[in-house]
Every structure is written in C-alpha cells, then in structure tokens.
Design a protein around this motif. Sequence first.
Motif, PDB file in Angstrom:
ATOM      1  N   THR A 120       0.829  -1.201   0.000  1.00  0.00           N
ATOM      2  CA  THR A 120       0.000   0.000   0.000  1.00  0.00           C
ATOM      3  C   THR A 120       0.864   1.253   0.000  1.00  0.00           C
ATOM      4  N   LEU A 121       0.230   2.352  -0.372  1.00  0.00           N
ATOM      5  CA  LEU A 121       0.823   3.682  -0.287  1.00  0.00           C
ATOM      6  C   LEU A 121      -0.312   4.673  -0.233  1.00  0.00           C
ATOM      7  N   ALA A 122      -0.003   5.920   0.093  1.00  0.00           N
ATOM      8  CA  ALA A 122      -1.040   6.955   0.153  1.00  0.00           C
ATOM      9  C   ALA A 122      -0.562   8.173  -0.616  1.00  0.00           C
ATOM     10  N   THR A 123      -1.517   8.867  -1.205  1.00  0.00           N
ATOM     11  CA  THR A 123      -1.198  10.104  -1.906  1.00  0.00           C
ATOM     12  C   THR A 123      -2.402  11.040  -1.864  1.00  0.00           C
ATOM     13  N   ALA A 124      -2.150  12.283  -2.197  1.00  0.00           N
ATOM     14  CA  ALA A 124      -3.188  13.312  -2.115  1.00  0.00           C
ATOM     15  C   ALA A 124      -3.980  13.431  -3.409  1.00  0.00           C
ATOM     16  N   GLU A 125      -5.281  13.608  -3.245  1.00  0.00           N
ATOM     17  CA  GLU A 125      -6.150  13.791  -4.404  1.00  0.00           C
ATOM     18  C   GLU A 125      -5.795  15.065  -5.179  1.00  0.00           C
ATOM     19  N   LYS A 126      -5.377  16.112  -4.445  1.00  0.00           N
ATOM     20  CA  LYS A 126      -5.139  17.387  -5.134  1.00  0.00           C
ATOM     21  C   LYS A 126      -3.825  17.433  -5.918  1.00  0.00           C
ATOM     22  N   HIS A 127      -2.988  16.398  -5.790  1.00  0.00           N
ATOM     23  CA  HIS A 127      -1.769  16.378  -6.602  1.00  0.00           C
ATOM     24  C   HIS A 127      -2.174  16.084  -8.050  1.00  0.00           C
ATOM     25  N   PRO A 128      -1.665  16.847  -9.012  1.00  0.00           N
ATOM     26  CA  PRO A 128      -2.153  16.724 -10.384  1.00  0.00           C
ATOM     27  C   PRO A 128      -1.813  15.432 -11.119  1.00  0.00           C
ATOM     28  N   TRP A 129      -0.781  14.707 -10.736  1.00  0.00           N
ATOM     29  CA  TRP A 129      -0.440  13.516 -11.518  1.00  0.00           C
ATOM     30  C   TRP A 129      -0.092  12.257 -10.727  1.00  0.00           C
ATOM     31  N   LEU A 131      -1.929  10.305  -8.453  1.00  0.00           N
ATOM     32  CA  LEU A 131      -2.949   9.246  -8.489  1.00  0.00           C
ATOM     33  C   LEU A 131      -2.954   8.508  -9.831  1.00  0.00           C
ATOM     34  N   PRO A 132      -3.033   9.216 -10.962  1.00  0.00           N
ATOM     35  CA  PRO A 132      -3.022   8.504 -12.247  1.00  0.00           C
ATOM     36  C   PRO A 132      -1.714   7.725 -12.476  1.00  0.00           C
ATOM     37  N   MET A 133      -0.586   8.271 -12.004  1.00  0.00           N
ATOM     38  CA  MET A 133       0.688   7.573 -12.177  1.00  0.00           C
ATOM     39  C   MET A 133       0.665   6.239 -11.441  1.00  0.00           C
ATOM     40  N   TYR A 134       0.232   6.245 -10.166  1.00  0.00           N
ATOM     41  CA  TYR A 134       0.193   4.998  -9.397  1.00  0.00           C
ATOM     42  C   TYR A 134      -0.832   4.019  -9.976  1.00  0.00           C
ATOM     43  N   GLU A 135      -1.944   4.536 -10.460  1.00  0.00           N
ATOM     44  CA  GLU A 135      -2.950   3.658 -11.074  1.00  0.00           C
ATOM     45  C   GLU A 135      -2.386   3.003 -12.336  1.00  0.00           C
ATOM     46  N   ASP A 151      -4.065  18.527   4.111  1.00  0.00           N
ATOM     47  CA  ASP A 151      -3.756  18.013   2.773  1.00  0.00           C
ATOM     48  C   ASP A 151      -5.002  17.688   1.960  1.00  0.00           C
ATOM     49  N   GLY A 152      -6.170  17.804   2.575  1.00  0.00           N
ATOM     50  CA  GLY A 152      -7.404  17.457   1.875  1.00  0.00           C
ATOM     51  C   GLY A 152      -7.571  15.947   1.812  1.00  0.00           C
ATOM     52  N   THR A 153      -8.302  15.498   0.818  1.00  0.00           N
ATOM     53  CA  THR A 153      -8.567  14.073   0.665  1.00  0.00           C
ATOM     54  C   THR A 153      -7.298  13.330   0.266  1.00  0.00           C
ATOM     55  N   MET A 154      -7.007  12.308   1.040  1.00  0.00           N
ATOM     56  CA  MET A 154      -5.890  11.413   0.739  1.00  0.00           C
ATOM     57  C   MET A 154      -6.481  10.085   0.280  1.00  0.00           C
ATOM     58  N   HIS A 155      -5.718   9.350  -0.515  1.00  0.00           N
ATOM     59  CA  HIS A 155      -6.165   8.042  -0.981  1.00  0.00           C
ATOM     60  C   HIS A 155      -5.146   6.991  -0.603  1.00  0.00           C
ATOM     61  N   LEU A 156      -5.642   5.938   0.028  1.00  0.00           N
ATOM     62  CA  LEU A 156      -4.834   4.757   0.265  1.00  0.00           C
ATOM     63  C   LEU A 156      -4.992   3.885  -0.970  1.00  0.00           C
TER      64      LEU A 156
END
Length: 183
Positions: A120-129, A131-135, A151-156
């Motif tokens: 697992t890892l976590a990243t911020a929704e507001k970062h522009p690239w 989430l798509p990079m990890y996906e 940081d707003g919404t984070m995604h695990l």
Amino acid sequence: MSEIYRLATVEDIERLVYVTYEAYVTIRELDLKWPAAHADHDLIENNILKNECYVLEVDGEIKATVTLNKGNEIKFITDLPFIMWFAVDPAAQATGIGSKLLTWVEETIIRDKLGASAVTLATAEKHPWLLPMYERKGYERIKAFDSEKGDGTMHLLRKIVNPSGFEIYLQEKEIEKESEQEH
C-alpha cells in the motif's frame, strides 16, 4: 550502465537529501504537509535508521529512492506493507528508473522477502499527476480519508503482488472479522 538495488546507508544522506528535496517540489508548491517535501539531513538520517530506505544506484550515483515504513503509525489504515518517500532525481525522471526501483521493491522485498500479498501507499487527491501515475503502475484506490493535516482528501492505494496469497489474506481477514463479532 550498471544498476545496483540496495538499502541506503548513512553515507548516502547528502545525496538522498538532494534527490528527495528536488523530487518533492510539486508537493511543496501544493502546500502538502509531507515530511519528505522538506527533506534535510536529520529527516533522511531518521528515515534510514527507522525504516527500510531502498535506492537504485546507476553508474555509482543514486537516482531513485523509496522507503518501506517499519513503524506502527499507519496500522490504523492498513496492516499491509506501506511504502512512502518515493523520489526520483529530476534529471532521471521519465526514464523508467523510478518504475524499476518500485517494481524491484514490490517483487523482491514485499512479495519475496516479506511474503506479503499486497503493498500500500497513500497520496493526495489534489496532486495533479500522482494518483493517475500509481494507477498506471497497477495500484487501486481502496480508501479515501482526511489526514486532518491540511492536505485534503488522501487516498490509500493497494497493489496486489501475489494474487493467490491475496485470496488467502482476504479469507484470514474475514475469519478475524467473524471472530471479533462473536466476542
């Protein structure tokens, strides 16, 4: 071109300060409160000593780093291995170096050494690239949360590295859940 995958040592601190700090420029611009964004000698040394900080050295120079968290501070989110502080020297970005290191850690360390079925890892929704990079690298979003650090919404995110092992993991979790409900 020689490539060496290894654990970082305290002798690597200065190079890791440079790579991490420079790679996290967007994080600072977005005002995300991630410690790695403000990497200095003490933070890097603490990371090396308390976690498993891996590097990819190319022709004798560290080009990428990623850390396997060894602490318990993320246990409230996941009991699966958690990686953090992924950084690639800006001069080596978009060359595949970071993907090579990440894949090596996922397979050699997480799957083969630890015997874990997923990472697992976590990243911020507001970062522009990010989430798509990890996906694109095979990670899937499994939980959204607010770390309450501004940081707003984070995604695990999770990536399954051993599908048959992951099925067993899910079965064990279901048994644990049933056992807790009985008590």
